[in-house]
Design a protein around this motif. Sequence first.
Motif, PDB file in Angstrom:
ATOM      1  N   ARG A 192       0.787  -1.161  -0.082  1.00  0.00           N
ATOM      2  CA  ARG A 192      -0.055  -0.184   0.139  1.00  0.00           C
ATOM      3  C   ARG A 192       0.874   1.315  -0.105  1.00  0.00           C
ATOM      4  O   ARG A 192       0.384   2.344  -0.654  1.00  0.00           O
ATOM      5  CB  ARG A 192      -0.950  -0.264   1.176  1.00  0.00           C
ATOM      6  N   GLY A 244       0.241   1.492  -3.730  1.00  0.00           N
ATOM      7  CA  GLY A 244      -0.970   2.172  -3.559  1.00  0.00           C
ATOM      8  C   GLY A 244      -2.128   1.404  -3.174  1.00  0.00           C
ATOM      9  O   GLY A 244      -3.290   1.669  -2.725  1.00  0.00           O
ATOM     10  N   TYR A 245      -2.011  -0.010  -3.248  1.00  0.00           N
ATOM     11  CA  TYR A 245      -2.852  -1.025  -2.913  1.00  0.00           C
ATOM     12  C   TYR A 245      -2.177  -2.325  -2.601  1.00  0.00           C
ATOM     13  O   TYR A 245      -1.184  -2.557  -3.138  1.00  0.00           O
ATOM     14  CB  TYR A 245      -3.760  -1.181  -4.119  1.00  0.00           C
ATOM     15  N   PHE A 261      -6.894  -0.540  -0.192  1.00  0.00           N
ATOM     16  CA  PHE A 261      -6.304   0.540  -0.310  1.00  0.00           C
ATOM     17  C   PHE A 261      -5.901   1.247   1.096  1.00  0.00           C
ATOM     18  O   PHE A 261      -5.244   2.027   1.097  1.00  0.00           O
ATOM     19  CB  PHE A 261      -7.105   1.406  -1.208  1.00  0.00           C
ATOM     20  N   ALA A 262      -6.507   0.638   2.290  1.00  0.00           N
ATOM     21  CA  ALA A 262      -6.313   1.288   3.556  1.00  0.00           C
ATOM     22  C   ALA A 262      -6.108   0.211   4.543  1.00  0.00           C
ATOM     23  O   ALA A 262      -5.650   0.603   5.674  1.00  0.00           O
ATOM     24  CB  ALA A 262      -7.734   1.876   3.934  1.00  0.00           C
ATOM     25  N   TYR A 296     -11.779  -1.152   0.382  1.00  0.00           N
ATOM     26  CA  TYR A 296     -11.648  -1.246  -1.043  1.00  0.00           C
ATOM     27  C   TYR A 296     -12.041  -0.484  -2.212  1.00  0.00           C
ATOM     28  O   TYR A 296     -12.260  -0.686  -3.209  1.00  0.00           O
ATOM     29  CB  TYR A 296     -12.372  -2.866  -1.392  1.00  0.00           C
ATOM     30  N   GLY A 320     -11.218   2.887  -3.827  1.00  0.00           N
ATOM     31  CA  GLY A 320      -9.922   3.461  -4.628  1.00  0.00           C
ATOM     32  C   GLY A 320     -10.020   3.635  -5.742  1.00  0.00           C
ATOM     33  O   GLY A 320     -10.717   3.143  -6.741  1.00  0.00           O
ATOM     34  N   GLU A 321      -9.129   4.634  -6.412  1.00  0.00           N
ATOM     35  CA  GLU A 321      -8.604   4.734  -7.987  1.00  0.00           C
ATOM     36  C   GLU A 321      -9.975   5.363  -8.424  1.00  0.00           C
ATOM     37  O   GLU A 321     -10.010   4.771  -9.612  1.00  0.00           O
ATOM     38  CB  GLU A 321      -8.246   3.542  -8.461  1.00  0.00           C
ATOM     39  N   ASP A 322     -10.848   6.049  -7.791  1.00  0.00           N
ATOM     40  CA  ASP A 322     -12.055   6.719  -8.472  1.00  0.00           C
ATOM     41  C   ASP A 322     -12.970   5.722  -8.990  1.00  0.00           C
ATOM     42  O   ASP A 322     -13.598   5.860 -10.085  1.00  0.00           O
ATOM     43  CB  ASP A 322     -11.633   7.756  -9.427  1.00  0.00           C
TER      44      ASP A 322
END
Length: 201
Positions: A65, A69-70, A154-155, A167, A169-171
Amino acid sequence: LITAIVTLLILGPIGAVIGNWLGDFFKWLENFGPWVVPTIVGATFPLMVTTGTHYGLVSIGINNRMTIGYDTIAQPGALASNVAQGGAALAIALKTKDTNKKALASSAGITAICGITEPALYGVTLQNKAALIGSIVAGGVGGFFLGILGARNFAGGSPGLLTIAAYIGEDTLKYFYTAIAGLVISVVVSFIVTFILYKED
C-alpha cells in the motif's frame, strides 16, 4: 544496549533481505496468476493466525500500500478467511442444540464477519473439524474469487465487514463491489459446508 546494536547492525539488515525475498516471491506468484496468493492465503489464514505467521503477510500488505498504493497479497485472502470463519460459526450456532455452544458460536460468528476472528477461531473453528473444513474451503473459494477479479485493498485494517470500505479507491467502486461479493460468497460457502458436515457430539 547490546540488543539494540545487534538488532540494528545484524538482525535488521537480515530481516530486510528476507522480507525482500518474500515480497519478490509473492510478486512472482502474483505474476504467475493473480488468483494464486489470495487462494492460498484464504485457505491457510486460520492456521497462520494460530502460529502468528500471518504478521509476515500483514507487513507485505502494508509495504504494497505504501509503494504501489494497494494490496492484493494479504488483505483479499484474509477477508475471505475471516468472514468464512464467521459463516462456519453461525452454521454451528443454528444447528447445535447446546445452548452454551449456540451462544458462543453466534456471537463469535458475528464478530468474525466484522473482522475479529479470535473468538471464532479459538472458541469454535479449531475445536470442530466441520467448522475448520468449512472455513478453509470457503476461504480458498472466496480468495480465488477475489484474486480472479483483482480485488485491491487501499487502506488495510482487520479484514471484515467493518473495513470493507478499504476497497474503495482509484476513483472506482469496482473493487468495493468485488469485495462485497467475495465476502458474501465466503460466508455462504462456509455456512453450507459446515452445516452439512457438522454432527452434534
